[in-house]
Design an enzyme around this catalytic site. Structure first.
Site, short mmCIF file in Angstrom:
data_model
loop_
_atom_site.label_atom_id
_atom_site.label_comp_id
_atom_site.label_asym_id
_atom_site.label_seq_id
_atom_site.Cartn_x
_atom_site.Cartn_y
_atom_site.Cartn_z
N CYS A 33 57.90 33.22 -2.20
CA CYS A 33 57.14 34.33 -2.45
C CYS A 33 56.88 35.32 -1.45
CB CYS A 33 55.88 33.89 -3.17
SG CYS A 33 55.63 32.55 -4.34
N ALA A 92 57.58 38.87 -0.78
CA ALA A 92 57.40 40.31 -0.78
C ALA A 92 55.70 40.70 -0.23
CB ALA A 92 57.46 41.08 -2.20
N GLY A 131 57.42 41.05 2.50
CA GLY A 131 58.18 41.00 3.58
C GLY A 131 57.65 40.70 5.07
N GLY A 132 56.28 40.73 5.18
CA GLY A 132 55.92 40.49 6.58
C GLY A 132 56.00 39.01 7.14
N LYS A 133 55.89 38.01 6.38
CA LYS A 133 56.18 36.71 6.91
C LYS A 133 57.84 36.72 6.91
CE LYS A 133 51.75 35.20 4.69
NZ LYS A 133 51.49 36.55 3.96
N ASP A 176 61.45 36.93 -4.12
CA ASP A 176 60.06 37.38 -4.79
C ASP A 176 60.46 37.49 -6.42
OD1 ASP A 176 57.22 38.46 -4.10
OD2 ASP A 176 57.93 39.75 -5.71
N ASP A 191 54.06 30.75 0.29
CA ASP A 191 52.70 31.84 0.53
C ASP A 191 52.25 32.11 -0.90
OD1 ASP A 191 51.01 33.00 1.97
OD2 ASP A 191 51.97 35.01 1.44
N CYS A 241 45.71 33.59 1.10
CA CYS A 241 44.83 34.24 1.78
C CYS A 241 43.35 34.22 1.10
CB CYS A 241 45.28 35.85 1.66
SG CYS A 241 45.82 36.52 0.10
#
Length: 481
Positions: free
Chosen positions: A288, A290, A292-294, A312, A358, A411
Site C-alpha cells: 500500500c 502511495a 510513495g515516501g516509504k 496502491d 503499511d 500510523c
C-alpha cells in the site's frame, strides 16, 4: 450572502465594473482564508491539510500571513471542544442555533484570545466583527462583537484549568478530545500517558526531510538549506533525516527538492523502510505504497538495484509514486495499481525477499497534522479498519519467501490495530516469528529514549511525545525456512 445584501444597504451611484475594468479583486486576509477553510472542512468533510494548501496557493499570502492562517485553521480544529466549552457560557441562544460560518468565526476568534498571546486582542476582535459585517447583517456582527468582548472581560477566568473529577472528561475538555477516544487511551496506556498523548497531539508538527543518500550527505543537505536561510539539524530518531527549525515555508518549492536531493517525510515514517532493511539486488514489495515516501526510501536503501513493486489501490495514485521515483532518480520502482488483497494471485510463487504492509489505519498517530480525525472517526471505524487490516495481512504474507522479511506498520496508536492485531496474526500464521534483529541505527535512539528495553521482541509503538514525531507502530517478522 454577498457583501451588499449582508450590509442591508446598497451604495447608490457606484458604477458597475465594466468588462474593461482592470481593478484587481480585493486581497483576502489571513483570517478570511482561515475561516473559508474551516467552513469547508466542517461542512464538506474536506481534509484540513489539503483544503488549506489549496486556499493558500490561491490566496498568495505573504509567508507571515500564510503562517497565521495555518495556525488558525489547525488550532481551531484541534481545540474545538474546549473552545465550544468556553463559548457556550457566552452565547445565550446556544451554539447549535448559529449558522456554521458564524460558529467557525467565533471558534477561530476565541482560539486567538485563549491560545495566541502574541496576537493583540483588539486585532482578533475587530477583524472578526468586520468579517461578520461582510458575511452577515448588523445583528450578527453585533452578536459576534458582544460575545468576544465578554470573553475578553472574563479572559483570566476562561484560562483557568478545567476542574473535573472524572479523568476522561478532564483530559477531554482540557486538551479537546472526544471522551470515547480518551477513555480508550486510558484503558490502553494509563491516565498519565494518555494525557501526554493528548497534549503532544496538540503541538505544531515540525518539518522534517529525508536526504536522498544516493545523491548527497546530510551535512551537504544542511548546508544547502542554510543558504536558503533555513536551519536544519540531524534527526535524533531517524538516520538520514533532518529536522527543520521554525517556519521554513513550503520546502517543495526549493530547487533542491525538484532536483531530487531530498523528500519531505516524518521521522517516525522514515524508520519503516530502515526496519525493512532491504539490500541491493533484492526483490521487494510495498503493498500500500502511495504517495510513495516509504517506497522511494526502500529504493534508496537498495542503492537503486533490484526490483521494487509499489502497489496502491487507486489508479490515479500510481502517478504520484512514479513522479516521486522520477524526481529522485530511482529506476528500480515499478508502480502498479490494484487491491492489495489480490497481490498473491498477481504475483504467485511467494518469492519476495521483503514485503511491507503499511496498512490503512485510524490515523490517530498523525492527529497533530490532521486534527479533524478527532471529530470524524468513531469506535466503529476502528473495528472496520481492523477487519480490513486482517484481510490484507493474510494475503500479504503469502508473498514472503521462506527466510524472507515481513514488516507491518501503521500510523496509529490503537492497540486493536497494532499489538492485538499482531497477536492474532501470529496465531493464524505460526510460520512467521517476531524478528528483533533490527539495524542498530534504528534501535540505538529507541533504547536511549527508553521506548524499548531489554525485552524488545521486534515491535515498537512510537507515541507522539517520544520524539515529537508522528505516532507509529512497526513490527518485523521472519518467515521460517
Amino acid at each position: 450572502m454577498n457583501a451588499v445584501k449582508a450590509s442591508g444597504s446598497k451604495k447608490t451611484g457606484s458604477p458597475h465594473p465594466s468588462r474593461g475594468d482592470q481593478r484587481k479583486p480585493r486581497q483576502h486576509t489571513a483570517r478570511e482564508i482561515a475561516l473559508q477553510t474551516l467552513v469547508k472542512v466542517a461542512e464538506a468533510g474536506a481534509y484540513s491539510n489539503l483544503q488549506l494548501n489549496r486556499a493558500l496557493q490561491d490566496a498568495q499570502l505573504t509567508r507571515q500571513d500564510a503562517a497565521l492562517a495555518t495556525e488558525l485553521v489547525y488550532g481551531s480544529i484541534q481545540q474545538q471542544r474546549t473552545l465550544d466549552y468556553r463559548l457556550e457560557k457566552l452565547v445565550a441562544k446556544g451554539l447549535d442555533k448559529l449558522a456554521p460560518w458564524v460558529h467557525q468565526l467565533l471558534r477561530m476568534s476565541a482560539y486567538q484570545l485563549l491560545y495566541l498571546d502574541r496576537i493583540p486582542a483588539h486585532a482578533a476582535v475587530n477583524e472578526a466583527v468586520q468579517i461578520a459585517k461582510q458575511r452577515g447583517h448588523s445583528g450578527i456582527s453585533g452578536m459576534v462583537n458582544g460575545v468576544l468582548r465578554n470573553m475578553l472581560r472574563r479572559l483570566a477566568e476562561m484560562k483557568l484549568p478545567i476542574e473535573e473529577i472524572d479523568p476522561v472528561r478532564r483530559i477531554g475538555l482540557t486538551y479537546s478530545y472526544p471522551d470515547w477516544m480518551v477513555r480508550r487511551w486510558i484503558e490502553s496506556y494509563g491516565e498519565a500517558v494518555a494525557e501526554e498523548i493528548c497534549r503532544a497531539g496538540n503541538e505544531s508538527p515540525h518539518a522534517s526531510l529525508r536526504v536522498n543518500s544516493l545523491r548527497l550527505s546530510e551535512e551537504k543537505a544542511a548546508e544547502l538549506l542554510a543558504k536558503e536561510g533555513i536551519q536544519a539539524s540531524p534527526s535524533k530518531l531517524a538516520a538520514g533525516g533532518l529536522v527543520v527549525s521554525g517556519h521554513a515555508g513550503n520546502l517543495t518549492q526549493l530547487a533542491a527538492y525538484g532536483e531530487g536531493l531530498w523528500s519531505l517525510q516524518d521521522e517516525s515514517s522514515m524508520l519503516v523502510a530502515q526496519v525493512c532493511a532491504p539490500k541491493p539486488g533484492m526483490t521487494v514489495l510495498d503493498c500500500c505504497s502511495a504517495p510513495g515516501g516509504k517506497t522511494t526510501h526502500l529504493a534508496e536503501l537498495m542503492d537503486n538495484s533490484g526490483r521494487l513493486i509499489a502497489n496502491d489501490l487507486h489508479p490515479h495514485k500510481r502517478k504520484l509514486i512514479e513522479d516521486q521515483a522520477e524526481r529522485l532518480g530511482l529506476t528500480v520502482v515499478e508502480a502498479v495499481s490494484g487491491d492489495a488483497s489480490d497481490l498473491a494471485s498477481r504475483y504467485p510463487g511467494a518469492d519476495f525477499d521483503v514485503v511491507l504492509l503499511d496498512a490503512p489505519c485510524s490515523g490517530f498517530g498523525v492527529i497533530r497534522r490532521k486534527p479533524e480525525i478527532k471529530w470524524t472517526k468513531s469506535p466503529e471505524d476502528i473495528e472496520s479498519i481492523a477487519r480490513l487490516q486482517q484481510r490484507l495481512l493474510d494475503e500479504a504474507v503469502k508473498l514472503v519467501k521462506p527466510g524472507g522479511t515481513f514488516v507491518y506498520s501503521t500510523c496509529t496508536i490503537e492497540r486493536e490495530e497494532n499489538e492485538a492485531q499482531m497477536a492474532s496474526f501470529m496465531q493464524r500464521h505460526p510460520s512467521f516469528v517476531p524478528d528483533a534483529d533490527w539495524p542498530q541505527q534504528v534501535l540505538a535512539p529507541l533504547r536511549e529514549a527508553g521506548v524499548i528495553g531489554v525485552d524488545f521482541s521486534g515491535a515498537v509503538q512510537l507515541l507522539p511525545q517520544h520524539f515529537g514525531s508522528d505516532g507509529f507502530f512497526i513490527a518485523r517478522f521472519k518467515r521460517a525456512n
